[in-house]
Motif scaffolding. Structure first.
Motif, PDB file in Angstrom:
ATOM      1  N   VAL A  31       2.637  -1.058   7.350  1.00 14.11           N
ATOM      2  CA  VAL A  31       4.085  -1.270   8.140  1.00 14.11           C
ATOM      3  C   VAL A  31       4.282  -2.515   8.830  1.00 14.11           C
ATOM      4  O   VAL A  31       3.777  -2.690   9.619  1.00 14.11           O
ATOM      5  N   PHE A  47       7.467  -0.287   4.821  1.00 19.10           N
ATOM      6  CA  PHE A  47       6.151   0.445   4.618  1.00 19.10           C
ATOM      7  C   PHE A  47       5.490  -0.197   3.299  1.00 19.10           C
ATOM      8  O   PHE A  47       6.437  -0.016   2.097  1.00 19.10           O
ATOM      9  N   VAL A  63       5.469   9.415   4.431  1.00 22.73           N
ATOM     10  CA  VAL A  63       5.238   9.032   6.006  1.00 22.73           C
ATOM     11  C   VAL A  63       5.499   9.880   7.047  1.00 22.73           C
ATOM     12  O   VAL A  63       6.635  10.345   7.275  1.00 22.73           O
ATOM     13  N   LYS A 108       9.373  13.351   9.174  1.00 27.19           N
ATOM     14  CA  LYS A 108       8.590  12.790   7.893  1.00 27.19           C
ATOM     15  C   LYS A 108       9.878  12.416   7.072  1.00 27.19           C
ATOM     16  O   LYS A 108      10.884  12.790   6.749  1.00 27.19           O
ATOM     17  N   PHE A 146       1.826   5.901  12.555  1.00 30.36           N
ATOM     18  CA  PHE A 146       2.196   6.724  11.325  1.00 30.36           C
ATOM     19  C   PHE A 146       1.048   7.348  10.548  1.00 30.36           C
ATOM     20  O   PHE A 146      -0.055   6.623  10.480  1.00 30.36           O
ATOM     21  N   LYS A 147       1.282   8.210   9.772  1.00 33.19           N
ATOM     22  CA  LYS A 147       0.315   8.682   8.709  1.00 33.19           C
ATOM     23  C   LYS A 147       1.068   8.573   7.474  1.00 33.19           C
ATOM     24  O   LYS A 147       2.068   9.258   7.284  1.00 33.19           O
ATOM     25  N   ALA A 148       0.341   8.141   6.430  1.00 32.77           N
ATOM     26  CA  ALA A 148       0.922   7.999   5.015  1.00 32.77           C
ATOM     27  C   ALA A 148       0.161   8.777   4.142  1.00 32.77           C
ATOM     28  O   ALA A 148      -1.310   8.509   4.137  1.00 32.77           O
ATOM     29  N   GLN A 150      -0.356   8.947  -0.092  1.00 40.72           N
ATOM     30  CA  GLN A 150       0.000   8.434  -1.356  1.00 40.72           C
ATOM     31  C   GLN A 150      -0.610   9.278  -2.704  1.00 40.72           C
ATOM     32  O   GLN A 150      -1.758   9.467  -2.518  1.00 40.72           O
TER      33      GLN A 150
END
Length: 247
Positions: A31, A47, A63, A108, A146-148, A150
């Motif tokens: 990010v 992001f 996210v 989120k 943050f936590k992403a 995918q």
């Protein structure tokens, strides 16, 4: 035997160097702000999601926002081929924003490829930016973590959720981190700068006005002197003419 072993060693070294050179440099979800992300202010952040697979497309990004520094205002920018969903949660402790009490914050944001037209996801060899307008940024933190998550169209899920520990190597799946800059000058500071500028302009205008006034006065004096001299010259000419006539 020695010659053969040397040749074998050289060959092994060559193969190993080829492997090292051809090894891909894996990217990760990150990010970055568009401009500055100043404490206490608002910012547009991107992001960045790269596709690390050769045979699958990224079709979903989730996210999760930090709970220790909740953000009340989060707005996604429309992206062709993607649907954005903003999820909010109740706050244990309400926030104060612009004189109003905020009881919930964004927890989120989820982007999902629509599957048609441009919505086939992030293809192999490409990356995609997912912009958000966020705020107000905290004043008591230097960064936001943050936590992403995918997701690929082959059902593979990569969790970019590992925090970076100081003094240690970057983890295999690091969480996106937004660095915050110092707070911008407040309105009083800007006003003070404007006042100084106004004072300088006023001083310059006063000086210009004074110079203009002095110039006008000088011109008037010179004009009057010219008129007097001219009148005296005419009178002298008349008297001289009369004396010649009488003689």
């Amino acid at each position: 035997m020695k010659k053969m072993s040397r040749a074998a060693l050289v060959g092994a070294a060559a193969v190993s160097s080829v492997v090292l050179v051809s090894a891909p440099a894996f990217a990760h979800v990150s990010v970055q702000p568009e401009g500055a992300a100043a404490k206490g202010g608002y910012a547009v952040v991107d992001f960045k999601v790269p596709n690390e697979r050769d045979d699958a497309a990224t079709t979903k990004l989730e996210v999760t926002f930090p709970t220790d520094h909740p953000l009340a205002s989060v707005m996604p920018e429309p992206i062709p081929g993607w649907k954005a969903e903003v999820t909010k949660s109740k706050l244990d402790k309400p926030l104060e924003m612009h004189g109003e009490k905020i009881t919930e914050a964004v927890s989120k944001v989820t982007w999902t490829a629509t599957g048609s037209g441009d919505g086939k996801g992030v293809q192999p060899g490409f990356f995609q930016k997912f912009p958000l307008s966020i705020g107000a940024l905290p004043t008591d933190a230097d960064e936001l973590v943050f936590k992403a998550i995918q997701t690929y169209d082959n059902k593979e899920v990569v969790r970019w959720i590992e925090p970076q520990q100081k003094g240690q190597e970057e983890p295999e799946n690091p969480a996106p981190v937004l660095e915050l800059t110092a707070a911008a000058d407040d309105e009083h500071g800007a006003s003070g700068a404007s006042d100084d500028g106004d004072k300088k302009e006023a001083t310059a205008a006063s000086s210009t006005s004074s110079d203009s006034s002095d110039s006008d006065t000088t011109a008037r004096v010179l004009g009057i002197v010219g008129i007097v001299v001219g009148a005296a010259g005419v009178a002298f000419g008349v008297l001289a003419g009369r004396r010649r006539t009488n003689s």
